[in-house]
Every structure is written in C-alpha cells, then in structure tokens.
Scaffold this motif. Structure first.
Motif, PDB file in Angstrom:
ATOM      1  N   TRP A   1       5.743  19.611  75.968  1.00  0.00           N
ATOM      2  CA  TRP A   1       6.046  21.042  76.016  1.00  0.00           C
ATOM      3  C   TRP A   1       4.836  21.869  75.584  1.00  0.00           C
ATOM      4  O   TRP A   1       4.515  22.894  76.206  1.00  0.00           O
ATOM      5  N   ASP A   2       4.164  21.440  74.541  1.00  0.00           N
ATOM      6  CA  ASP A   2       2.982  22.161  74.068  1.00  0.00           C
ATOM      7  C   ASP A   2       1.866  22.159  75.118  1.00  0.00           C
ATOM      8  O   ASP A   2       1.105  23.135  75.229  1.00  0.00           O
TER       9      ASP A   2
ATOM     10  N   VAL B   1      11.628  18.486  80.533  1.00  0.00           N
ATOM     11  CA  VAL B   1      10.583  19.301  79.911  1.00  0.00           C
ATOM     12  C   VAL B   1       9.796  20.064  80.978  1.00  0.00           C
ATOM     13  O   VAL B   1       9.497  21.255  80.826  1.00  0.00           O
ATOM     14  N   GLN B   2       9.479  19.382  82.069  1.00  0.00           N
ATOM     15  CA  GLN B   2       8.711  20.021  83.137  1.00  0.00           C
ATOM     16  C   GLN B   2       9.475  21.182  83.767  1.00  0.00           C
ATOM     17  O   GLN B   2       8.925  22.274  83.961  1.00  0.00           O
ATOM     18  N   SER B   3      10.744  20.964  84.081  1.00  0.00           N
ATOM     19  CA  SER B   3      11.529  22.028  84.713  1.00  0.00           C
ATOM     20  C   SER B   3      11.771  23.183  83.745  1.00  0.00           C
ATOM     21  O   SER B   3      11.779  24.359  84.153  1.00  0.00           O
ATOM     22  N   ALA B   4      11.963  22.867  82.453  1.00  0.00           N
ATOM     23  CA  ALA B   4      12.134  23.928  81.467  1.00  0.00           C
ATOM     24  C   ALA B   4      10.862  24.751  81.313  1.00  0.00           C
ATOM     25  O   ALA B   4      10.908  25.931  80.931  1.00  0.00           O
ATOM     26  N   ALA B   5       9.706  24.142  81.614  1.00  0.00           N
ATOM     27  CA  ALA B   5       8.420  24.827  81.449  1.00  0.00           C
ATOM     28  C   ALA B   5       8.024  25.660  82.663  1.00  0.00           C
ATOM     29  O   ALA B   5       7.110  26.480  82.562  1.00  0.00           O
TER      30      ALA B   5
ATOM     31  N   LEU C   1       9.318  13.719  69.592  1.00  0.00           N
ATOM     32  CA  LEU C   1       7.885  14.002  69.481  1.00  0.00           C
ATOM     33  C   LEU C   1       7.230  14.046  70.857  1.00  0.00           C
ATOM     34  O   LEU C   1       6.438  14.959  71.153  1.00  0.00           O
ATOM     35  N   SER C   2       7.558  13.084  71.706  1.00  0.00           N
ATOM     36  CA  SER C   2       6.942  13.052  73.039  1.00  0.00           C
ATOM     37  C   SER C   2       7.300  14.286  73.840  1.00  0.00           C
ATOM     38  O   SER C   2       6.469  14.827  74.579  1.00  0.00           O
ATOM     39  N   ALA C   3       8.545  14.750  73.721  1.00  0.00           N
ATOM     40  CA  ALA C   3       8.969  15.947  74.447  1.00  0.00           C
ATOM     41  C   ALA C   3       8.239  17.183  73.932  1.00  0.00           C
ATOM     42  O   ALA C   3       7.805  18.041  74.715  1.00  0.00           O
TER      43      ALA C   3
END
Length: 287
Positions: free
Chosen positions: A143-144, A200-204, A137-139
């Motif tokens: 991401w959102d 999450v940050q790098s994927a975004a 959920l936190s991820a």
C-alpha cells in the motif's frame, strides 16, 4: 514563424539570447550527429588519443537502469500516461532508437518500472512472528508503494497477466511462505497470496485518479466535495435513495481510500483466519 531545422515544427520565440533553431533536445542531438557524419575523416598520425574525461555523449552513459529510473521519475512527476520512449529520449537528450538497445518495448518498460519499485522495498526476512502479522505487514508495505507511486496500481491491478517483475512476485512468494504450515494446500496458498495483492492494488487505484484530479483541478478531495455538496444532495434526494441520502461527513471520511484499505485488510485477515481454523476450503472446523 521560424521552424525547427530538423523536423519543421513551429518554434516558440526565444525569451532571450539567440533565436532558437530546434524544437527539442532530441532534434538538437540529431542535428549534432548529422554534422559529425558530414565531416571528413581527419588525418591522424599515431594512435588516436582517448576522449577527454567528461566528454562522453549522452548515449555513452545510457543503460537500462537509467532509462527505467527516468521513466519512474517522469511518471511520479506527471503521470504514467505521458511515459513513452520518445518522451524519455527527450528527457535524456538522446535519440529515440538508442533506447531500444536496452528496452525492447513499452510493455517491457512497464515491467521494469514495476520491478524496480518493488525491488527497492523488499519484505524483511524473516519478518514478524505469526502468519497474520506477516500478511498485514506485506499489505501495508505494498500500500505504501502505491501511495508513493500512485500510477503503479494501473500497471498491476485487476489483471490475470501480471508484469514479469521478480520484485513484485517476491511479495507473492513471501505471503505464501507466511502461510506455509497452516494446513492449506498449495493452490489455496496461491489464491490467498494473490487475493491480498489484488485487494491492495484495486484499493489503490483511486489514489491515481485523486493525484491526477488534484493536478488538473488544483482542488483536494475535500474541497471538491464541499463545492458539490448542494448538487449531490439535490440529485440523490430526487433519486429516492434513502441510505445514500444520509451520506454526511462521517460517511465521507469512511469512504477515503486510506480508510477503505484499513477496513478491508482487517476483514480479509479475519476471513483467512476462519479459513485456517476450518481446515482449508473444504474444512468443517469451527470458526
């Protein structure tokens, strides 16, 4: 060509009405203040009357929250690269120096922007049952946030000096609490929580590049790929890359940022589960 009466810049011709005198709202505001300073002090009899309601200058309603929200809106509308104290002052129709009474530097402004975005979406308490559901959920919530504000990944991703943003740090704290009681030492809790945020940050990060490319080229990623298909196949074929040369529609879809995120977060959670079952980094239990 006519020039601005304050800064001397060339003025574009007015489309209609009176000729322009100033190049921007900021110059117009400075000219207004200069005229006020040159006026002789009026003679007054009795106490001065309070200003009329609604007659406040832009500086009178200025505060840190307004500055930060203006910066966020500007970054959302254009990009974080255009956000500057001067540009914000123009948006608010105030003098640049008046902003520094509330925000001391661009670095502090970045921190405040990140804190405001994360602060607008706190993680729920206590959240779903189970550490895995909590971390997932936190991820997804983070991401959102990057999907809504693609520029923000550039401010927080891949750095050992995270922003001084309590709203962002609350995600790290929440993840550590989700794992508490699973037999991991404190240092490992820190590493796992930061690992998830970093992933999450790098994927975004590609989301920001895609948003910028879409604005400048007016093409979606799919349209761009179709236009370059022939060049891609010719170049890759000549490079003798047997696996990459098989890259087709299915692989293109799999490489979408959304699908990379989905694949990676599940593999990461699988790894954390293995870590817990093994009793921590030095454990020897079965996976």
């Amino acid at each position: 060509m006519a020039t601005c009466e304050m800064c001397g810049r060339a003025l574009r011709p007015a489309e209609r009405g009176r000729p322009r005198r100033y190049c921007s709202r900021a110059c117009r505001t400075r000219a207004y203040r200069a005229r006020l300073a040159d006026r002789p002090a009026p003679e007054t009899r009795g106490p001065a009357r309070p200003p009329r309601q609604g007659a406040e200058s832009p500086e009178a309603v200025l505060d840190r929250g307004l500055i930060v929200r203006t910066a966020i809106a500007l970054a959302d509308r254009e990009s974080v690269a255009v956000v500057s104290m001067r540009r914000i002052a123009t948006e608010l129709d105030v003098g640049v120096m008046s902003l520094y009474r509330y925000v001391s530097s661009r670095e502090e402004l970045n921190d405040l922007m990140v804190d405001a975005v994360f602060g607008d979406r706190p993680l729920p308490e206590p959240g779903p049952d189970g550490w895995r559901a909590k971390l997932e959920l936190s991820a997804r919530e983070e991401w959102d946030l990057y999907r809504s504000h693609p520029w923000m990944a550039h401010l927080v991703a891949i750095t050992t000096r995270p922003p001084a943003a309590p709203g962002l740090m609350a995600y790290t704290d929440w993840r550590m609490r989700a794992l508490a009681g699973q037999g991991l030492d404190f240092a490992t809790l820190v590493q796992v929580a930061i690992m998830i945020g970093t992933y999450v940050q790098s994927a975004a990060v590609p989301l920001a590049y895609e948003a910028r490319a879409a604005r400048t080229t007016r093409h979606t990623r799919e349209e761009w790929a179709r236009a370059r298909r022939e060049t891609f196949e010719r170049t890759i074929g000549a490079a003798r890359l047997p696996m990459v040369s098989e890259f087709g529609d299915e692989a293109f879809e799999a490489s979408e940022p959304e699908n990379i995120f989905e694949f990676g977060i599940h593999r990461m959670l699988d790894g954390i589960e293995t870590l817990i079952r093994g009793g921590g980094p030095g454990g020897g239990g079965e996976a």
